[in-house]
Motif scaffolding. Structure first.
Motif, PDB file in Angstrom:
ATOM      1  N   PRO A 134       0.816  -1.220   0.000  1.00 28.77           N
ATOM      2  CA  PRO A 134       0.000   0.000   0.000  1.00 28.77           C
ATOM      3  C   PRO A 134       0.845   1.264   0.000  1.00 28.77           C
ATOM      4  N   SER A 135       0.400   2.265  -0.745  1.00 33.63           N
ATOM      5  CA  SER A 135       0.911   3.614  -0.598  1.00 33.63           C
ATOM      6  C   SER A 135      -0.102   4.386   0.252  1.00 33.63           C
ATOM      7  N   SER A 136      -0.042   5.702   0.203  1.00 31.87           N
ATOM      8  CA  SER A 136      -0.819   6.514   1.130  1.00 31.87           C
ATOM      9  C   SER A 136      -1.020   7.914   0.566  1.00 31.87           C
ATOM     10  N   ILE A 137      -2.033   8.610   1.087  1.00 34.63           N
ATOM     11  CA  ILE A 137      -2.174  10.023   0.765  1.00 34.63           C
ATOM     12  C   ILE A 137      -0.968  10.821   1.259  1.00 34.63           C
ATOM     13  N   GLY A 138      -0.163  10.213   2.125  1.00 37.12           N
ATOM     14  CA  GLY A 138       1.080  10.842   2.559  1.00 37.12           C
ATOM     15  C   GLY A 138       2.060  11.048   1.418  1.00 37.12           C
ATOM     16  N   VAL A 177      -2.449   0.515  -3.806  1.00 39.31           N
ATOM     17  CA  VAL A 177      -3.410   1.607  -3.676  1.00 39.31           C
ATOM     18  C   VAL A 177      -2.813   2.679  -2.782  1.00 39.31           C
ATOM     19  N   ARG A 178      -3.293   3.920  -2.958  1.00 41.37           N
ATOM     20  CA  ARG A 178      -2.964   4.991  -2.014  1.00 41.37           C
ATOM     21  C   ARG A 178      -4.104   5.073  -1.002  1.00 41.37           C
ATOM     22  N   HIS A 222      -2.712   1.789 -14.457  1.00 42.06           N
ATOM     23  CA  HIS A 222      -1.812   2.385 -13.465  1.00 42.06           C
ATOM     24  C   HIS A 222      -1.090   1.351 -12.614  1.00 42.06           C
ATOM     25  N   ARG A 223      -1.745   0.247 -12.286  1.00 42.81           N
ATOM     26  CA  ARG A 223      -1.181  -0.853 -11.509  1.00 42.81           C
ATOM     27  C   ARG A 223      -0.868  -0.474 -10.066  1.00 42.81           C
ATOM     28  N   ASN A 224       0.035   0.487  -9.842  1.00 39.74           N
ATOM     29  CA  ASN A 224       0.467   0.833  -8.487  1.00 39.74           C
ATOM     30  C   ASN A 224      -0.112   2.167  -8.038  1.00 39.74           C
ATOM     31  N   ALA A 225      -0.461   2.217  -6.741  1.00 36.78           N
ATOM     32  CA  ALA A 225      -0.834   3.483  -6.118  1.00 36.78           C
ATOM     33  C   ALA A 225      -2.103   4.095  -6.691  1.00 36.78           C
ATOM     34  N   PHE A 226      -3.141   3.278  -6.851  1.00 35.02           N
ATOM     35  CA  PHE A 226      -4.449   3.812  -7.218  1.00 35.02           C
ATOM     36  C   PHE A 226      -5.007   4.660  -6.066  1.00 35.02           C
ATOM     37  N   ASN A 227      -5.475   5.854  -6.373  1.00 30.99           N
ATOM     38  CA  ASN A 227      -6.233   6.623  -5.385  1.00 30.99           C
ATOM     39  C   ASN A 227      -7.494   5.858  -4.995  1.00 30.99           C
ATOM     40  N   VAL A 228      -7.714   5.664  -3.699  1.00 29.44           N
ATOM     41  CA  VAL A 228      -8.984   5.122  -3.205  1.00 29.44           C
ATOM     42  C   VAL A 228      -9.420   5.941  -1.998  1.00 29.44           C
ATOM     43  N   THR A 229     -10.704   6.174  -1.877  1.00 28.21           N
ATOM     44  CA  THR A 229     -11.227   6.944  -0.758  1.00 28.21           C
ATOM     45  C   THR A 229     -12.714   6.670  -0.599  1.00 28.21           C
ATOM     46  N   SER A 288      -9.349  16.213  -0.320  1.00 28.52           N
ATOM     47  CA  SER A 288     -10.136  15.137  -0.932  1.00 28.52           C
ATOM     48  C   SER A 288      -9.386  14.633  -2.158  1.00 28.52           C
ATOM     49  N   ILE A 289      -9.541  13.354  -2.460  1.00 34.76           N
ATOM     50  CA  ILE A 289      -8.852  12.781  -3.618  1.00 34.76           C
ATOM     51  C   ILE A 289      -9.849  12.132  -4.577  1.00 34.76           C
ATOM     52  N   ASP A 290      -9.445  12.029  -5.820  1.00 36.02           N
ATOM     53  CA  ASP A 290     -10.282  11.500  -6.904  1.00 36.02           C
ATOM     54  C   ASP A 290      -9.924  10.034  -7.138  1.00 36.02           C
ATOM     55  N   SER A 291     -10.890   9.139  -6.959  1.00 35.28           N
ATOM     56  CA  SER A 291     -10.637   7.707  -7.122  1.00 35.28           C
ATOM     57  C   SER A 291     -11.251   7.137  -8.404  1.00 35.28           C
TER      58      SER A 291
END
Length: 316
Positions: free
Chosen positions: A114-118, A166-167, A234-241, A281-284
């Protein structure tokens, strides 16, 4: 995925992901690992091994021994703790990641981390942050996460390792205690609401951050790992929220169940500065389009479930 090894399995995500995967794929098909043992179903209700992720040889031997086909690498030091010890954070977060990627490369394994909004920073667009945007974080945790995203992309393009990620926003769970993250107030507030009917937030009023209830986070991991790789752009670090909220939004949701709950503020400058460097806020949309991501819980549904589960857990 048929047989899975999880690092950091006693952490916030790992504790619930391990049990969900064992239920789905079989108890003996998920090998949990962590730097320590604990009195936890993760340890007692399925295969468990002590593993220091900075020890490449130990990781390789353990992975080969159990004949796994997937590594889920979760071992990491979280944002606030990483700021207290940045050199150790780099050694653990990046050293552990490159070791896990090397094992996946050597043994031809599917890989998740996992990645992060960080991974975003103060120059990142703060409203509906796009999937592909400026990433110039100002924390060691954020630097680790951006580096990790790039490293996973590199192992995919250079070596063909099936890396996915995912982020995550702030994750809210009733199972594990807060573990040193900037969004931990959104977990602590529920405990204190039930115990004392009041909470003093270390994040300031009006500070919006993205959040997600842990059941949605677990489902997102499984869904992404089961998705058709040919459809992943994208494979890695998809924005999810799932939720964009400030402390007062959690208070209002709680007050629907505990009307006399009171929220006050005692702001922690370190964690507040981290929070202000992250998006509101982030766009998923990319995750929704490429592999069907769709969260189930909004803040009100999550709050009702969180309070119910914590009442049971705390015997209230």
């Amino acid at each position: 995925m048929k047989k899975i090894l999880i690092t950091g399995a006693l952490g916030q995500i790992g504790s619930e992901l391990t049990m969900a995967l064992r239920e789905k794929y079989g108890q003996n098909q998920v090998i949990a690992t962590d730097i320590r043992e604990a009195d936890s179903p993760v340890v007692t209700e399925g295969p468990f091994e002590v593993l220091d992720v900075t020890d490449y040889n130990a990781m390789y031997e353990l992975t080969e021994k159990h004949e796994v086909d997937t590594i889920m690498h979760l071992a990491a030091l979280l944002s606030a703790k990483a700021e207290n010890n940045p050199k150790f954070a780099w050694d653990l977060n990046m050293g552990g990641l490159v070791n896990a990627l090397e094992v996946a490369r050597e043994l031809n394994l599917k890989f998740f981390t996992p990645s992060s909004i960080g991974a975003f920073g103060p120059t990142t667009p703060k409203i509906k942050t796009p999937q592909d945007t400026v990433q110039r974080p100002t924390t060691m945790y954020g630097v680790n996460k951006v580096s990790g995203e790039l490293l996973c992309d590199y192992y995919y393009y250079r070596f063909g390792v099936d890396t996915r990620g995912v982020r995550f926003p702030g994750l809210i769970s009733y199972v594990t205690e807060p573990g040193g993250g900037t969004t931990d107030y959104a977990v602590e507030i529920y405990y204190e609401a039930l115990k004392n009917k009041k909470y003093s937030s270390f994040i300031a009023e009006g500070t919006y951050m993205d959040m997600m209830y842990m059941p949605d986070a677990i489902q997102a991991i499984i869904q992404l790992m089961e998705a058709d790789g040919d459809k992943l752009e994208h494979r890695n670090a998809f924005n999810v929220t799932a939720i964009s909220a400030a402390p007062e939004d959690f208070a209002k949701a709680i007050q629907k169940h505990i009307p006399d709950f009171e929220l006050t503020y005692e702001v922690d400058p370190v964690r507040q500065s981290i929070a202000e460097s992250w998006p509101d806020s982030i766009d998923s949309d990319c995750a929704k389009r490429e592999w069907g991501f769709e969260p189930e819980y909004d803040i009100d549904k999550m709050t009702a479930n969180m309070l119910e589960k914590l009442r049971e857990k705390l015997g209230l």
